[in-house]
Design a protein around this motif. Structure first.
Motif, PDB file in Angstrom:
ATOM      1  N   TYR A   1       9.701   8.043   3.976  1.00  0.00           N
ATOM      2  CA  TYR A   1       8.208   7.788   3.783  1.00  0.00           C
ATOM      3  C   TYR A   1       7.401   8.027   2.987  1.00  0.00           C
ATOM      4  O   TYR A   1       6.459   7.996   2.553  1.00  0.00           O
ATOM      5  N   TYR A   2       8.187   8.597   2.074  1.00  0.00           N
ATOM      6  CA  TYR A   2       8.023   8.231   0.282  1.00  0.00           C
ATOM      7  C   TYR A   2       7.679   6.744  -0.443  1.00  0.00           C
ATOM      8  O   TYR A   2       6.919   7.184  -0.944  1.00  0.00           O
TER       9      TYR A   2
ATOM     10  N   LEU B   1       0.704   9.298  -4.869  1.00  0.00           N
ATOM     11  CA  LEU B   1      -0.424  10.189  -4.494  1.00  0.00           C
ATOM     12  C   LEU B   1       0.975  10.707  -4.098  1.00  0.00           C
ATOM     13  O   LEU B   1       0.695  12.619  -4.647  1.00  0.00           O
ATOM     14  N   ALA B   2       1.912  11.195  -3.258  1.00  0.00           N
ATOM     15  CA  ALA B   2       2.233  12.349  -2.806  1.00  0.00           C
ATOM     16  C   ALA B   2       3.355  12.612  -4.016  1.00  0.00           C
ATOM     17  O   ALA B   2       3.330  14.062  -4.321  1.00  0.00           O
ATOM     18  N   THR B   3       4.045  11.743  -5.150  1.00  0.00           N
ATOM     19  CA  THR B   3       4.273  12.121  -5.998  1.00  0.00           C
ATOM     20  C   THR B   3       3.751  13.686  -6.501  1.00  0.00           C
ATOM     21  O   THR B   3       3.623  14.262  -7.673  1.00  0.00           O
TER      22      THR B   3
ATOM     23  N   ASP C   1       8.169  17.234   1.824  1.00  0.00           N
ATOM     24  CA  ASP C   1       7.933  16.692   3.193  1.00  0.00           C
ATOM     25  C   ASP C   1       6.488  16.772   3.473  1.00  0.00           C
ATOM     26  O   ASP C   1       5.656  15.890   3.314  1.00  0.00           O
ATOM     27  N   ASN C   2       5.765  18.446   2.475  1.00  0.00           N
ATOM     28  CA  ASN C   2       3.887  18.380   2.843  1.00  0.00           C
ATOM     29  C   ASN C   2       3.201  17.741   2.413  1.00  0.00           C
ATOM     30  O   ASN C   2       2.255  17.184   2.555  1.00  0.00           O
ATOM     31  N   SER C   3       4.095  17.215   1.189  1.00  0.00           N
ATOM     32  CA  SER C   3       3.259  15.969   0.485  1.00  0.00           C
ATOM     33  C   SER C   3       3.329  14.835   0.787  1.00  0.00           C
ATOM     34  O   SER C   3       1.800  14.433   0.611  1.00  0.00           O
TER      35      SER C   3
ATOM     36  N   GLU D   1       0.591  -1.494   0.483  1.00  0.00           N
ATOM     37  CA  GLU D   1      -0.465   0.296  -0.336  1.00  0.00           C
ATOM     38  C   GLU D   1       0.420   0.930  -0.289  1.00  0.00           C
ATOM     39  O   GLU D   1       0.700   2.586  -0.341  1.00  0.00           O
ATOM     40  N   PHE D   2       2.105   1.159   0.861  1.00  0.00           N
ATOM     41  CA  PHE D   2       3.244   2.649   0.423  1.00  0.00           C
ATOM     42  C   PHE D   2       3.005   2.861  -0.784  1.00  0.00           C
ATOM     43  O   PHE D   2       3.853   3.561  -1.201  1.00  0.00           O
ATOM     44  N   SER D   3       4.144   1.160  -0.970  1.00  0.00           N
ATOM     45  CA  SER D   3       5.153   1.178  -2.791  1.00  0.00           C
ATOM     46  C   SER D   3       5.342  -0.487  -2.793  1.00  0.00           C
ATOM     47  O   SER D   3       5.337  -1.089  -2.126  1.00  0.00           O
TER      48      SER D   3
END
Length: 842
Positions: free
Chosen positions: A160-161, A137-139, A512-514, A91-93
């Motif tokens: 955390y990415y 999503l972060a990207t 970081d905020n993303s 679920e993370f990568s």
């Protein structure tokens, strides 16, 4: 003075040795069970709010995962079937893992085995996660300029990415005292008192129900272990082991559902919490922190009532220490260079002050150090808090542990960290109750979402941007701050450095905020949140601002490199006028007489970046070269245009950081302060503040590979300085001078932590005199307001021999950065970095 010293033999008992042998009898493996279970759960809960999906997924995993009670163990709770292996968290990568399936068993460091069956199972389940991961999503949330800066190695947010949120310490004491039944009651009361007319009551209801679901799941998980232990006891022919299994079963029936009533129950309850946190999310650095404080009442009561002998208590503690080393995770190949040696960063700290400002050292503090001596394993990453009131016996016991060569404990200064945390808004009582998360990051446990280790920021790249006027590899990264060769004063250099820092830190905070926002939307953690104030009261997970204290802590790397470079520019160009800035720049482009990469067309480089960074991967010079060859565009070695031997000799003779020379130390201090003051201007998406750190884990090695030549004579690709330590080999005036230079930095502003490594030959610590000298060195450094120090006590000759004959050094544990690891499991680049650190003597 308290009589707390309880020096026992540095021996490993047969039970403990058997447990250790069981851990290391085979290479760790990649397992698919969790990935398959969470994928099945997610497919069945698509209509539910995300926090409930996460809760039900954890519930499903805990109810269906394979349970194992390993031979001889007294504390139970497994994360994987095979010892020291890893589950997968798709679920993370997951795309990076798909690309590396066939190389996991062949890579140089952190090797994992993986069967074809597991590969096929994971490939199938990964198809569900396309477009659904936190990483994706972060990207999408990041600005294009941010991604450009990140792809050119100005910084990386890889922790955390690609993985779950870690760097957390929950309120273990709450579970020990109240059990999860108490947490369930707290959540039920909060639900009953909700004002359902408020618009946020819907989200709060979902979160509180998620807390109840995961707490009940934790109880059922322990009950499953009780049933397994009872079954095994009935089948066990060895009467002693059968009785042990019956006690294990009784413990698991009792805790963590209910309050612990003795030391053994408390240890078992603690471990269930520690294990389930790492089943919910694969974020590392799940840190027990002030273990000797919240566990001491159980230890003391059992010893005083004669229900438990000190020897039996120590054996239970040693068993727990082995259990910490059963936790593992797989990282991508690039990350193994920054986090080499299978590290999990479970930081456990002893000593220091209590909330009232009195010394908190006790017998359990010493027993924890002895557990490290007995097991000689890298986990937990044990640390010690030191203040003016610390008993001398504690420091001697710590020095005795350091002398074993494990790189532990790390030493932390209350006199700096407490005021630094108060300055960030903590109450005095909370600040006095701090522990250490992961490598070196201070926080108060059970109240904080610190988002520590949020990024590795390359200070040396900022100086590169000054030299190349905002460009890297021919690509515009930041606005222009002036042509380097046209500057007429040293002040202009510093002004450009500050402006480039402003641009780069702005990109960093956006990244970081993303990532922070993506975790809040796609991967809230209700189980962890149930044990962090004020999540139940606020009705929010820690990812959504539920914690009492909220920070984001990116760390700068390369302090000494920038300081030394500025010193060389100042002295050789502006003070002595021996060289021009144009000559310095040309020398850098020529890599001081080595070879450098010929610049390629900007459009070609953009295509290289695009193809290599799909999924958020960072770009290395080796990758650029390989892809360029494949696309037939060619990147060729560029020969130097001159002889730079005289310039390098002059640069070598310039005063360097690490030798107690004020001017050199001032510039290193300035290089760090420019970064720190910029970082602390920003706020995060959880309503908290960014706070700077200065430590690299071991990313100074790969970040050095991505950094060009510097004005101090450092050649392209060489490692950057380790944390706030001097550049390897440049601290030539002895350990005290090096410590004085490091103490010259402003540690008060670096509230996310600093890292200072020193290496001693074992002969320097021989006898009682050696222990006293090390203790005095720590005291002297801390008196000058240094924040942290840690020691490798191992000879260069031993390390070189271990590199050449790894089979003969399977038990050699060394300090890598903010953690210790088995030397033979490290990538060679990390081994070389440790070997090349300055070897000090008194």
């Amino acid at each position: 003075m308290k009589q707390i010293l309880n020096i026992g033999p540095e021996e490993t008992s047969p039970r403990i040795q058997n447990l250790i042998d069981g851990l290391y009898k085979a290479l760790p493996a990649v397992e698919s069970e969790r990935a398959l279970l969470i994928t099945k759960s997610y497919k069945e809960t698509e209509a539910l709010p995300m926090v409930l999906r996460r809760a039900k997924a954890l519930e499903y995993i805990l109810e269906n995962m394979t349970l194992v009670i390993r031979d001889s163990e007294l504390i139970v709770g497994n994360l994987t079937t095979a010892p020291r292996s890893t589950q997968i968290f798709p679920e993370f990568s997951n795309k990076w893992l798909l690309d590396e399936f066939d190389s996991l068993a062949q890579r140089k460091g952190d090797v994992f085995t993986i069967t074809d069956e597991v590969k096929n199972q994971l490939k199938e389940c990964f198809t569900y996660w396309n477009g659904r991961t936190v990483n994706e999503l972060a990207t999408e949330l990041m600005y294009d300029d941010t991604k450009t800066a990140m792809n050119h190695n100005v910084f990386t947010v890889g922790n955390y990415y690609f993985n779950g949120v870690g760097h957390i310490s929950v309120d273990y004491e709450r579970v020990l005292k109240n059990g999860f039944s108490g947490i369930i009651k707290d959540a039920e009361n909060a639900l009953a008192n909700l004002d359902k007319g408020c618009p946020d009551s819907i989200e709060k209801t979902h979160f509180l129900n998620a807390v109840i679901i995961t707490s009940k799941a934790a109880i059922r998980y322990s009950e499953r272990f009780a049933a397994l232990a009872e079954k095994m006891a009935a089948e066990e022919r060895d009467m002693k082991r059968a009785q042990e299994l019956r006690v294990i079963a009784a413990n698991c029936r009792k805790v963590p559902a209910n309050p612990a009533e003795n030391f053994y129950e408390a240890l078992q309850s603690f471990w269930f919490v520690q294990a389930i946190i790492q089943i919910e999310s694969n974020g590392h650095s799940i840190s027990p922190m002030r273990f000797d404080q919240y566990m001491y009442s159980y230890y003391k009561a059992d010893i005083e009532s004669l229900n438990l002998s000190k020897e039996r208590a120590q054996e239970l503690l040693d068993c727990l220490w082995v259990k910490f080393n059963d936790v593992n995770k797989v990282r991508d190949t690039g990350s193994t260079k920054g986090f080499g040696g299978y590290p999990m960063f479970q930081n456990l700290i002893v000593g220091g002050q209590d909330r009232a400002g009195m010394d908190a050292t006790n017998e359990l503090s010493i027993a924890c150090l002895e557990a490290t001596q007995h097991t000689k394993l890298p986990q937990p990453s044990i640390s010690i808090r030191v203040w003016n009131g610390s008993p001398h016996e504690l420091l001697i016991k710590a020095a005795e542990t350091s002398r074993l060569g494990l790189g532990m404990p790390a030493y932390y200064n209350d006199e700096v960290i407490i005021p630094a945390l108060v300055n960030r808004g903590l109450t005095l009582g909370d600040a006095r109750d701090y522990g250490i998360i992961g490598c070196v990051e201070p926080q108060v446990g059970g109240k904080t979402e610190g988002w520590h280790d949020a990024a590795f920021f390359n200070l040396a790249k900022v100086l590169e941007l000054v030299v190349y006027n905002g460009c890297l590899d021919g690509v515009r990264i930041t606005p222009q701050t002036g042509e380097f060769t046209s500057f007429t004063s040293f002040g202009q250099i510093l002004e450009a450095y500050q402006k480039q820092m402003q641009y780069c830190v702005r990109f960093l905070t956006n990244a970081d905020n993303s990532v922070d926002m993506a975790h809040g939307q796609r991967a809230p953690l209700p189980f962890v949140s149930s044990m962090v104030d004020d999540c139940i009261g606020k009705g929010k997970s820690i990812q959504c601002g539920g914690a009492h204290y909220n920070f984001t802590g990116p760390q700068g790397v390369g302090v000494a490199n920038v300081g030394d470079s500025l010193m060389c520019i100042k002295e050789l160009v502006f003070d002595k006028k021996k060289y021009t800035l144009a000559q310095i720049k040309q020398a850098m482009e020529d890599n001081f007489g080595g070879t450098s990469m010929e610049a390629v067309d900007a459009e070609i480089l953009k295509e290289v970046v695009r193809r290599l960074t799909e999924g958020g991967k960072s770009l290395s010079p080796d990758q650029i070269a390989r892809l360029a060859e494949l696309t037939s565009q060619g990147i060729t070695a560029k020969k130097a245009s001159g002889d730079y031997s005289s310039m390098l000799e002059d640069m070598e003779n310039v005063p360097k950081f690490g030798n107690d020379i004020e001017e050199a130390d001032d510039l290193a201090r300035l290089s760090a302060l420019v970064y720190c003051r910029e970082v602390e201007k920003y706020r995060n998406v959880r309503g908290g503040q960014f706070q700077p750190g200065l430590y690299p884990v071991s990313a100074n090695v790969p970040m050095g590979e991505q950094t060009g030549a510097m004005p101090d004579g450092r050649k392209a690709g060489e490692p950057l300085a380790d944390g706030v330590s001097p550049v390897s080999g440049r601290d030539t005036n002895g350990p005290t001078a090096a410590a004085n230079s490091v103490a010259h930095l402003d540690h008060m502003i670096v509230s996310n932590g600093t890292l200072f490594n020193q290496k001693f030959h074992p002969s320097a610590l021989s006898g009682r005199e050696g222990l006293e000298k090390l203790s005095a060195l720590v005291r002297g450094f801390f008196d000058q307001k240094g924040m942290h120090v840690q020691y490798n006590v191992v000879g260069r000759e031993t390390l070189v021999d271990a590199q050449n004959h790894p089979d003969q050094y399977k038990n050699l544990v060394v300090r890598v950065a903010g953690y210790s690891a088995h030397f033979i499991y490290l990538d060679k680049s990390l081994q070389d970095d440790i070997i090349n650190r300055t070897e000090q003597i008194f």
